[in-house]
Design an enzyme around this catalytic site. Sequence first.
Site, PDB file in Angstrom:
ATOM      1  N   HIS A   1      -0.880   0.258   1.981  1.00 38.47           N
ATOM      2  CA  HIS A   1      -0.617   1.970   1.301  1.00 38.47           C
ATOM      3  C   HIS A   1      -0.882   2.049   0.013  1.00 38.47           C
ATOM      4  O   HIS A   1       0.030   2.816  -0.747  1.00 38.47           O
ATOM      5  CB  HIS A   1       0.497   2.428   2.080  1.00 38.47           C
ATOM      6  CG  HIS A   1       0.558   2.770   3.393  1.00 38.47           C
ATOM      7  ND1 HIS A   1      -0.052   3.756   3.752  1.00 38.47           N
ATOM      8  CD2 HIS A   1       1.359   2.405   4.318  1.00 38.47           C
ATOM      9  CE1 HIS A   1       0.095   3.654   5.229  1.00 38.47           C
ATOM     10  NE2 HIS A   1       0.926   3.072   5.641  1.00 38.47           N
TER      11      HIS A   1
ATOM     12  N   ASP B   1       4.851  -2.489   3.841  1.00 39.64           N
ATOM     13  CA  ASP B   1       4.387  -2.075   5.314  1.00 39.64           C
ATOM     14  C   ASP B   1       2.993  -1.924   5.427  1.00 39.64           C
ATOM     15  O   ASP B   1       2.335  -1.730   4.479  1.00 39.64           O
ATOM     16  CB  ASP B   1       5.316  -0.953   5.603  1.00 39.64           C
ATOM     17  CG  ASP B   1       4.837   0.348   4.740  1.00 39.64           C
ATOM     18  OD1 ASP B   1       4.670   0.302   3.367  1.00 39.64           O
ATOM     19  OD2 ASP B   1       4.714   1.478   5.308  1.00 39.64           O
ATOM     20  N   GLU B   2       2.768  -1.999   6.628  1.00 39.58           N
ATOM     21  CA  GLU B   2       1.431  -1.700   7.297  1.00 39.58           C
ATOM     22  C   GLU B   2       0.246  -2.202   6.220  1.00 39.58           C
ATOM     23  O   GLU B   2      -0.523  -1.298   5.761  1.00 39.58           O
ATOM     24  CB  GLU B   2       1.341  -0.146   7.474  1.00 39.58           C
ATOM     25  CG  GLU B   2       2.205   0.281   8.552  1.00 39.58           C
ATOM     26  CD  GLU B   2       2.559   1.737   8.730  1.00 39.58           C
ATOM     27  OE1 GLU B   2       2.746   2.043   9.776  1.00 39.58           O
ATOM     28  OE2 GLU B   2       1.937   2.431   7.855  1.00 39.58           O
ATOM     29  N   VAL B   3       0.420  -3.471   5.886  1.00 38.83           N
ATOM     30  CA  VAL B   3      -0.750  -4.209   5.312  1.00 38.83           C
ATOM     31  C   VAL B   3      -2.027  -4.386   6.358  1.00 38.83           C
ATOM     32  O   VAL B   3      -2.344  -5.583   6.771  1.00 38.83           O
ATOM     33  CB  VAL B   3      -0.282  -5.357   4.502  1.00 38.83           C
ATOM     34  CG1 VAL B   3      -1.216  -6.083   3.513  1.00 38.83           C
ATOM     35  CG2 VAL B   3       1.091  -5.047   3.831  1.00 38.83           C
TER      36      VAL B   3
END
Length: 339
Positions: free
Chosen positions: A94, A150-152
């Site tokens: 992100h 998060d959310e790599v």
Amino acid sequence: LMVCSPISKKLVHLDLKGAPPRIDYLHKLIGLFSGLGADGILVEYEDMFPYEGELKVLQSTQHSPYSREEVLSIQEVAKSQGLEVIPLVQTFGHMEFVLKHKSLWGLREVGHCLGTLNPHREEGVRLVEEMLRQVVELHPGSTSLHIGADEVYLLGEGEESRCWLSTPGRTVQQLFLSHVTRVAKGVREAWPNLNMIMWDDMLRGMDHDTLKGSGLVGLVQLMLWDYNPTLDVKNTVYLLERYSGAGLSELWAASAFKGSTNVHTCVTSTQRHVDNHLQWLQVAAALPEGIHMLGIALTGWQRYDHLSVLCELLPLALPSLASSLQTLTHGQYFSPYTL
């Protein structure tokens, strides 16, 4: 009829990457958060932070970023209301607001993915370290820092990552951990007394030995996020037990009061978010004695990511926030229609 809540500390997440409030309104919001039972704010500035020097390119051009004086005023108002301030800086995934800039395209893991940093480039690590330095130094009273992670997405898909992964025994999990531990160790070295928090989702698939040998034990506090109104209590307790059993014993929860229903939702469903908090209360009540939940962050996402549309403007979501905070404070939800 008050029931003691099993969750003590409550943080309200301020997501400033879309429709950032004017500073005078933000000051009023902080007073409201305090009155509703919050204990702190988790502030995700993104491009609204007054980055300086080589990082000035990160500043928003759509809205004037908050000035240094305004960032300090947020902290002063929070302190006057008895709220702690925890800044959040994304350090891996992100990072759209960083990697969208042409001068920084070369730091992407994959050319078409704007969110994920290439973990192999020294200049990428130095960029993250400088972002952290500027944010931490403008928060002299803060005792905690959230490093995101998060959310790599698409990690391991880049050319340099593929080359690194071609060595037998290397995994994408190790690649993730190598970058995050490097960033976290850098923070610990620079600010030994600063607590570090990170999102947990990239660790969920890791086994006990990987978690135990991750290098994160004793270094970070994990924040487990789940915004679902039908959150699975049993599985969530099990996941918290797994983290704690591997030595990652300082744990946070993260719920949502807005911005987690759909990417383009306009009106916040208060019931949906109250239900999410009722599930988290069940999780907290079911935890074995040895597991320490430090608190919960009530997230309020303004966009799903930097390039997405706005969802559920903040003023519209304040009834949901009030209901959610009061649910956590009282340990249950009292409907105004049943009193």
